[in-house]
Design a protein around this motif. Structure first.
Motif, PDB file in Angstrom:
ATOM      1  N   GLU B  58      65.086  71.441  31.536  1.00  0.00           N
ATOM      2  CA  GLU B  58      64.422  70.934  32.676  1.00  0.00           C
ATOM      3  C   GLU B  58      65.450  69.896  33.567  1.00  0.00           C
ATOM      4  O   GLU B  58      65.459  70.103  34.821  1.00  0.00           O
ATOM      5  CB  GLU B  58      62.930  70.014  32.296  1.00  0.00           C
ATOM      6  N   LEU B  59      66.296  69.301  32.899  1.00  0.00           N
ATOM      7  CA  LEU B  59      66.884  68.122  33.133  1.00  0.00           C
ATOM      8  C   LEU B  59      68.301  69.246  34.144  1.00  0.00           C
ATOM      9  O   LEU B  59      68.581  68.745  35.289  1.00  0.00           O
ATOM     10  CB  LEU B  59      67.343  67.475  32.206  1.00  0.00           C
ATOM     11  N   PHE B  60      68.574  70.271  33.470  1.00  0.00           N
ATOM     12  CA  PHE B  60      69.505  70.985  33.815  1.00  0.00           C
ATOM     13  C   PHE B  60      69.504  71.600  35.326  1.00  0.00           C
ATOM     14  O   PHE B  60      70.280  71.747  36.117  1.00  0.00           O
ATOM     15  CB  PHE B  60      69.897  72.183  33.003  1.00  0.00           C
ATOM     16  N   ASP B  61      68.046  72.056  35.542  1.00  0.00           N
ATOM     17  CA  ASP B  61      67.589  72.590  36.703  1.00  0.00           C
ATOM     18  C   ASP B  61      67.137  71.515  37.633  1.00  0.00           C
ATOM     19  O   ASP B  61      66.623  71.768  39.177  1.00  0.00           O
ATOM     20  CB  ASP B  61      66.690  73.606  36.556  1.00  0.00           C
ATOM     21  N   ASP B  62      67.068  70.237  37.395  1.00  0.00           N
ATOM     22  CA  ASP B  62      66.750  69.217  38.158  1.00  0.00           C
ATOM     23  C   ASP B  62      67.542  68.600  39.531  1.00  0.00           C
ATOM     24  O   ASP B  62      68.583  68.176  39.331  1.00  0.00           O
ATOM     25  CB  ASP B  62      66.124  67.940  37.704  1.00  0.00           C
ATOM     26  N   LYS B  93      76.402  63.536  36.408  1.00  0.00           N
ATOM     27  CA  LYS B  93      77.755  63.564  35.889  1.00  0.00           C
ATOM     28  C   LYS B  93      77.506  64.766  34.733  1.00  0.00           C
ATOM     29  O   LYS B  93      78.524  65.629  34.586  1.00  0.00           O
ATOM     30  CB  LYS B  93      78.364  62.525  35.253  1.00  0.00           C
ATOM     31  N   TRP B  94      76.466  64.772  34.167  1.00  0.00           N
ATOM     32  CA  TRP B  94      75.932  65.300  33.005  1.00  0.00           C
ATOM     33  C   TRP B  94      75.952  66.975  33.587  1.00  0.00           C
ATOM     34  O   TRP B  94      76.472  67.876  32.965  1.00  0.00           O
ATOM     35  CB  TRP B  94      74.818  65.010  32.344  1.00  0.00           C
ATOM     36  N   GLN B  95      75.196  67.065  34.522  1.00  0.00           N
ATOM     37  CA  GLN B  95      74.919  68.485  35.209  1.00  0.00           C
ATOM     38  C   GLN B  95      76.443  69.006  35.755  1.00  0.00           C
ATOM     39  O   GLN B  95      76.641  70.267  35.574  1.00  0.00           O
ATOM     40  CB  GLN B  95      74.009  68.217  36.605  1.00  0.00           C
TER      41      GLN B  95
END
Lengths: 294, 167
Positions: B58-62, B93-95
């Motif tokens: 979910e976070l990856f696509d947010d 940054k993580w993305q």
């Protein structure tokens, strides 16, 4: 006192009349501006600070080390530059390992970061170093009878432990006292401390909502104050509050939002006798009603 | 949602700050947040939940962290010192690290000319205003090379070096 003048990008490129206002006023108030040769982007929060720590702090270190080499503090007008440089300095100071790494990266330049140069916002310098008494003595004209509202730049308030220079970030006073020193009245209003919303991705990613967001602020100014103009101290607030009124009027189909917007240094320069054609000649909303006073 | 698919160590990977775990969803970070009025809204509180619960996909696509205006009011007001603005940047940054299409093009502009804007091109206007010549990076070829060499030594830029080659 000498300070490194960190120009940022928007002021020298898009609103150089503001740069002229700062260069025309600060030396007469005892602040000599020193060029920062080869400075780079602060870096903007949407750039390296959004990709990785390493390049973010390398860019911060690049800029900070230019001032350290000259043994001077840095003077900044742009809120985002001020916040990014301050946060970069804070992160480098609290983490010796990251600081050592950035200094390794900086080695070929012969410069380094130790923390000896501070980052100061122009409002802080004008209010806490120059002071309102000295400003009053330097004036040739007064803004008496003029009603202003103040847009406090968020980046100069929050987070107060890193960027703060007010006694309370919840109740800032520097800008309104600086405006009063020019003889104008400052009208308070309910949304005085609302952000302009102009920085970051909000206006690009969600333009309709960003416009509605700032419309609430303009409506509060029109309904609750007698404001003749808006005064701010940040290039992003200045450009956004000025330009967005055109959008608001186009949406509405009438010229309802026509408030002139100034950076404080522009009003200061005008009151110190500078030529409006040099220090306040670029805007979207006409400012003649106020410029004609000078 | 299948909680077996979550990554319980995600918070350490993204934002290794134990204060994050004290977030109790009070929503102070949302009240006063300009981008909370965006469509879709940036709800920092929800970002914190996704990181703590390890909802990686979910976070990856947010996209919402990129709507933040960086005003840092959340940072000032958070009662648990989560530093929500830093969390927001940490998610970006993580993305960026895991998806090169997230890397903002502005870093290429800065690499090439030092700034996001074309600083130093309005020479006529500046002269008219009585302004001095700008001491921009591009005026100092040696400094510009040092700046680019420095950035090229950093991991993320080095890994994505193809983005920065001069046309």
């Amino acid at each position: 006192m000498e300070m490194g003048f960190f120009l940022g990008c928007n002021m020298p490129a898009i609103r150089p009349d503001l740069e002229r206002a700062i260069r025309a006023t600060m030396p007469d108030l005892g602040v000599d501006l020193v060029e920062m040769e080869g400075y780079v982007c602060c870096p903007a929060f949407g750039s390296f600070p959004s990709t990785d720590d390493e390049s973010h702090l390398a860019a911060s270190g690049w800029n900070l080390s230019i001032a350290e080499e000259k043994e001077i503090d840095i003077l900044v007008e742009c809120g985002s530059c001020y916040s990014s440089l301050s946060m970069g300095r804070h992160l480098l100071m609290e983490d010796a390992k990251k600081r050592a790494h950035v200094n390794t990266l900086l080695e070929p330049t012969g410069r380094s970061v130790t923390g000896k140069s501070k980052v100061r916002h122009i409002t802080d310098v004008l209010y806490n170093e120059v002071g309102t008494e000295k400003i009053k003595q330097a004036l040739k004209h007064s803004l008496q009878g003029l009603h202003c509202v103040v847009q406090y730049p968020c980046h100069t308030l929050y987070p107060s432990n890193i960027v703060g220079f007010e006694k309370s970030a919840r109740k800032p006073v520097a800008m309104e006292n600086l405006v009063r020193a020019l003889g104008a009245e400052v009208d308070p209003f309910s949304r005085e401390h609302q952000c302009c919303g102009g920085a970051g991705g909000f206006t690009n990613n969600s333009p309709k909502e960003a416009t509605a967001f700032i419309k609430e602020k303009f409506d509060a100014i029109l309904e609750e104050t007698q404001a003749d103009c808006i005064v701010t101290s940040c290039i992003t607030c200045l450009m956004h509050l000025d330009n967005i009124q055109k959008t608001l009027n186009e949406q509405l189909g009438e010229e309802k939002y026509t408030l002139p917007v100034f950076d404080y240094s522009q009003l200061l320069a005008l009151c110190m006798g500078c030529d409006p054609a040099q220090v306040a000649c670029i805007s979207t909303m006409p400012r003649d009603a106020i410029l004609n006073r000078f | 949602m299948d909680m077996n698919q979550t990554n319980p160590n995600l918070w350490k990977e993204i934002y290794d700050n134990k204060d994050l775990l004290f977030c109790y969803n009070c929503s102070t970070c949302i009240s006063g947040c300009p981008a909370s009025q965006a469509d879709p809204p940036l709800l920092i509180r929800n970002l914190a939940r996704k990181v703590i619960l390890g909802l990686e996909d979910e976070l990856f696509d947010d996209d919402t962290p990129w709507t933040c205006v960086s005003c840092s009011l959340c940072e000032e007001m958070c009662p648990m010192d989560v530093k929500p603005f830093e969390l927001c940047l940490a998610v970006r940054k993580w993305q960026s690290k895991n998806d090169e299409t997230r890397i903002p093009s502005s870093i290429v502009d800065i690499f090439r000319r030092g700034y996001t804007q074309a600083v130093g091109t309005n020479t006529e206007l500046r002269k008219k205003l009585g302004l001095p010549e700008l001491h921009v990076l591009t005026k100092f070829p040696e400094k510009r090379k040092q700046f680019q060499d420095m950035l090229m030594k950093t991991e993320l830029i080095n890994e994505n070096a193809y983005m920065f080659s001069e046309e």
